[in-house]
Motif scaffolding. Structure first.
Motif, PDB file in Angstrom:
ATOM      1  N   VAL A  13      17.847  97.124  -5.492  1.00  0.00           N
ATOM      2  CA  VAL A  13      18.741  96.028  -5.882  1.00  0.00           C
ATOM      3  C   VAL A  13      17.956  95.086  -6.783  1.00  0.00           C
ATOM      4  CG1 VAL A  13      20.040  94.015  -5.065  1.00  0.00           C
ATOM      5  CG2 VAL A  13      20.122  96.152  -3.771  1.00  0.00           C
ATOM      6  N   GLU A  14      18.511  94.809  -7.942  1.00  0.00           N
ATOM      7  CA  GLU A  14      17.926  93.808  -8.825  1.00  0.00           C
ATOM      8  C   GLU A  14      18.597  92.474  -8.541  1.00  0.00           C
ATOM      9  OE1 GLU A  14      16.866  95.156 -13.112  1.00  0.00           O
ATOM     10  OE2 GLU A  14      18.733  96.176 -12.540  1.00  0.00           O
ATOM     11  N   ALA A  15      17.788  91.436  -8.365  1.00  0.00           N
ATOM     12  CA  ALA A  15      18.310  90.080  -8.238  1.00  0.00           C
ATOM     13  C   ALA A  15      18.416  89.522  -9.657  1.00  0.00           C
ATOM     14  CB  ALA A  15      17.377  89.225  -7.396  1.00  0.00           C
ATOM     15  N   VAL A  16      19.585  89.034 -10.010  1.00  0.00           N
ATOM     16  CA  VAL A  16      19.852  88.557 -11.369  1.00  0.00           C
ATOM     17  C   VAL A  16      20.179  87.070 -11.339  1.00  0.00           C
ATOM     18  CG1 VAL A  16      21.365  88.811 -13.390  1.00  0.00           C
ATOM     19  CG2 VAL A  16      20.748  90.823 -12.024  1.00  0.00           C
ATOM     20  N   ARG A  17      19.449  86.304 -12.154  1.00  0.00           N
ATOM     21  CA  ARG A  17      19.813  84.900 -12.359  1.00  0.00           C
ATOM     22  C   ARG A  17      20.761  84.912 -13.550  1.00  0.00           C
ATOM     23  NH1 ARG A  17      15.116  80.913 -12.749  1.00  0.00           N
ATOM     24  NH2 ARG A  17      14.370  82.605 -14.024  1.00  0.00           N
ATOM     25  N   ILE A  18      21.988  84.518 -13.315  1.00  0.00           N
ATOM     26  CA  ILE A  18      23.000  84.544 -14.368  1.00  0.00           C
ATOM     27  C   ILE A  18      22.729  83.389 -15.322  1.00  0.00           C
ATOM     28  CG2 ILE A  18      25.476  84.373 -14.845  1.00  0.00           C
ATOM     29  CD1 ILE A  18      25.901  85.835 -12.154  1.00  0.00           C
ATOM     30  N   THR A  19      22.463  83.733 -16.571  1.00  0.00           N
ATOM     31  CA  THR A  19      22.024  82.743 -17.551  1.00  0.00           C
ATOM     32  C   THR A  19      23.165  82.092 -18.317  1.00  0.00           C
ATOM     33  OG1 THR A  19      21.649  84.569 -19.088  1.00  0.00           O
ATOM     34  CG2 THR A  19      19.744  83.769 -17.855  1.00  0.00           C
ATOM     35  N   VAL A  36      15.260  88.680 -11.959  1.00  0.00           N
ATOM     36  CA  VAL A  36      14.161  87.863 -11.443  1.00  0.00           C
ATOM     37  C   VAL A  36      13.381  88.564 -10.344  1.00  0.00           C
ATOM     38  CG1 VAL A  36      15.144  85.643 -12.133  1.00  0.00           C
ATOM     39  CG2 VAL A  36      15.711  86.593  -9.881  1.00  0.00           C
ATOM     40  N   ASP A  37      13.918  89.660  -9.812  1.00  0.00           N
ATOM     41  CA  ASP A  37      13.206  90.395  -8.770  1.00  0.00           C
ATOM     42  C   ASP A  37      13.842  91.764  -8.609  1.00  0.00           C
ATOM     43  OD1 ASP A  37      11.306  90.865  -6.805  1.00  0.00           O
ATOM     44  OD2 ASP A  37      11.902  89.165  -5.558  1.00  0.00           O
ATOM     45  N   ARG A  38      13.078  92.655  -8.016  1.00  0.00           N
ATOM     46  CA  ARG A  38      13.573  93.981  -7.654  1.00  0.00           C
ATOM     47  C   ARG A  38      13.350  94.113  -6.158  1.00  0.00           C
ATOM     48  NH1 ARG A  38      14.547  96.737 -11.745  1.00  0.00           N
ATOM     49  NH2 ARG A  38      13.582  98.470 -12.704  1.00  0.00           N
ATOM     50  N   TRP A  39      14.417  94.259  -5.436  1.00  0.00           N
ATOM     51  CA  TRP A  39      14.335  94.351  -3.980  1.00  0.00           C
ATOM     52  C   TRP A  39      14.442  95.816  -3.587  1.00  0.00           C
ATOM     53  CZ3 TRP A  39      18.586  90.079  -3.511  1.00  0.00           C
ATOM     54  CH2 TRP A  39      18.017  88.822  -3.788  1.00  0.00           C
ATOM     55  N   GLU A  40      13.349  96.342  -3.064  1.00  0.00           N
ATOM     56  CA  GLU A  40      13.299  97.744  -2.647  1.00  0.00           C
ATOM     57  C   GLU A  40      14.078  97.984  -1.349  1.00  0.00           C
ATOM     58  OE1 GLU A  40      11.863 100.145  -4.475  1.00  0.00           O
ATOM     59  OE2 GLU A  40      11.062  98.762  -5.969  1.00  0.00           O
ATOM     60  N   ASP A  41      14.309  96.912  -0.589  1.00  0.00           N
ATOM     61  CA  ASP A  41      15.030  97.028   0.687  1.00  0.00           C
ATOM     62  C   ASP A  41      16.545  96.936   0.461  1.00  0.00           C
ATOM     63  OD1 ASP A  41      14.852  94.349  -0.065  1.00  0.00           O
ATOM     64  OD2 ASP A  41      14.646  93.614   1.979  1.00  0.00           O
ATOM     65  N   ALA A  42      17.028  97.832  -0.381  1.00  0.00           N
ATOM     66  CA  ALA A  42      18.428  97.788  -0.821  1.00  0.00           C
ATOM     67  C   ALA A  42      19.414  97.785   0.340  1.00  0.00           C
ATOM     68  CB  ALA A  42      18.721  98.952  -1.758  1.00  0.00           C
ATOM     69  N   GLN A  43      19.203  98.634   1.318  1.00  0.00           N
ATOM     70  CA  GLN A  43      20.161  98.710   2.421  1.00  0.00           C
ATOM     71  C   GLN A  43      20.140  97.432   3.265  1.00  0.00           C
ATOM     72  OE1 GLN A  43      22.615 100.906   2.666  1.00  0.00           O
ATOM     73  NE2 GLN A  43      21.819 101.845   0.798  1.00  0.00           N
ATOM     74  N   GLU A  44      18.982  96.798   3.376  1.00  0.00           N
ATOM     75  CA  GLU A  44      18.910  95.522   4.098  1.00  0.00           C
ATOM     76  C   GLU A  44      19.681  94.438   3.338  1.00  0.00           C
ATOM     77  OE1 GLU A  44      15.532  92.274   5.317  1.00  0.00           O
ATOM     78  OE2 GLU A  44      15.030  94.394   5.547  1.00  0.00           O
ATOM     79  N   VAL A  45      19.487  94.383   2.031  1.00  0.00           N
ATOM     80  CA  VAL A  45      20.202  93.405   1.200  1.00  0.00           C
ATOM     81  C   VAL A  45      21.703  93.651   1.280  1.00  0.00           C
ATOM     82  CG1 VAL A  45      20.594  92.595  -1.166  1.00  0.00           C
ATOM     83  CG2 VAL A  45      18.264  93.045  -0.371  1.00  0.00           C
ATOM     84  N   LEU A  46      22.111  94.908   1.158  1.00  0.00           N
ATOM     85  CA  LEU A  46      23.539  95.211   1.231  1.00  0.00           C
ATOM     86  C   LEU A  46      24.088  94.964   2.630  1.00  0.00           C
ATOM     87  CD1 LEU A  46      23.759  98.333  -1.082  1.00  0.00           C
ATOM     88  CD2 LEU A  46      24.340  95.958  -1.601  1.00  0.00           C
ATOM     89  N   GLU A 126      14.170  81.997  -3.937  1.00  0.00           N
ATOM     90  CA  GLU A 126      12.757  82.336  -3.860  1.00  0.00           C
ATOM     91  C   GLU A 126      12.362  83.252  -5.019  1.00  0.00           C
ATOM     92  OE1 GLU A 126      10.841  85.148  -0.749  1.00  0.00           O
ATOM     93  OE2 GLU A 126      10.784  83.121   0.122  1.00  0.00           O
ATOM     94  N   SER A 127      13.189  84.228  -5.322  1.00  0.00           N
ATOM     95  CA  SER A 127      12.908  85.147  -6.414  1.00  0.00           C
ATOM     96  C   SER A 127      12.940  84.427  -7.762  1.00  0.00           C
ATOM     97  CB  SER A 127      13.920  86.296  -6.428  1.00  0.00           C
ATOM     98  OG  SER A 127      13.747  87.099  -5.282  1.00  0.00           O
ATOM     99  N   ALA A 128      13.917  83.547  -7.942  1.00  0.00           N
ATOM    100  CA  ALA A 128      14.022  82.804  -9.203  1.00  0.00           C
ATOM    101  C   ALA A 128      12.841  81.874  -9.388  1.00  0.00           C
ATOM    102  CB  ALA A 128      15.333  82.010  -9.231  1.00  0.00           C
ATOM    103  N   ALA A 129      12.396  81.222  -8.308  1.00  0.00           N
ATOM    104  CA  ALA A 129      11.249  80.323  -8.398  1.00  0.00           C
ATOM    105  C   ALA A 129       9.973  81.097  -8.736  1.00  0.00           C
ATOM    106  CB  ALA A 129      11.071  79.566  -7.085  1.00  0.00           C
ATOM    107  N   ALA A 130       9.798  82.260  -8.152  1.00  0.00           N
ATOM    108  CA  ALA A 130       8.614  83.085  -8.413  1.00  0.00           C
ATOM    109  C   ALA A 130       8.618  83.611  -9.853  1.00  0.00           C
ATOM    110  CB  ALA A 130       8.543  84.242  -7.425  1.00  0.00           C
ATOM    111  N   ALA A 131       9.798  83.842 -10.392  1.00  0.00           N
ATOM    112  CA  ALA A 131       9.904  84.359 -11.769  1.00  0.00           C
ATOM    113  C   ALA A 131       9.680  83.265 -12.801  1.00  0.00           C
ATOM    114  CB  ALA A 131      11.281  85.002 -11.979  1.00  0.00           C
TER     115      ALA A 131
END
Length: 132
Positions: A13-19, A36-46, A126-131
């Motif tokens: 899952v890619e986390a996207v900051r909508i610009t 802003v991030d790539r979340w490998e834990d796709a099933q957890e996010v979903l 958190e992902s947006a701040a890190a990016a």
């Protein structure tokens, strides 16, 4: 929240900051924004997304974040985008995009005060701040 049947094939899952919140879809019908991030834990996010309870909706729809869901390695559609979701945490609406998104689940209201919504928003921030 109801998800497309293809969600079972998700591997990333890619986390996207909508610009461009007022133009959140590109001409190609996909989310306009910065990954802003790539979340490998796709099933957890979903799992978080599917646990979002229905809530009262408003009308602004100015989404700040979204997800782009990719098929898992070894899957028939490996690496391809399965679907996307744009979230507006202000008006409590989510819009789903993709070939497997049916009309009955394309727009859904969700409860932003729920634990899954708060956790999802925390992850986005958190992902947006890190990016940066």
């Amino acid at each position: 929240m109801l998800l497309p049947t293809t969600s079972a094939m998700a591997g990333l899952v890619e986390a996207v900051r909508i610009t461009a919140p007022s133009a959140w879809r590109t001409g190609a019908g996909t989310l306009a924004g910065e990954t802003v991030d790539r979340w490998e834990d796709a099933q957890e996010v979903l799992g978080l997304v599917s646990a979002l309870p229905v809530g009262p909706a408003m009308r602004c729809f100015v989404p700040g974040f979204g997800i782009r869901v990719h098929a898992a390695p070894g899957c028939l559609f490996e690496g391809q985008v399965l679907f996307e979701i744009a979230f507006c945490f202000s008006c409590r609406w989510a819009f789903l995009l993709g070939a497997a998104v049916t009309q009955d689940i394309a727009t859904q209201a969700f409860d932003t005060t729920s634990a899954p919504a708060r956790e999802l928003l925390r992850r986005f921030r958190e992902s947006a701040a890190a990016a940066g």
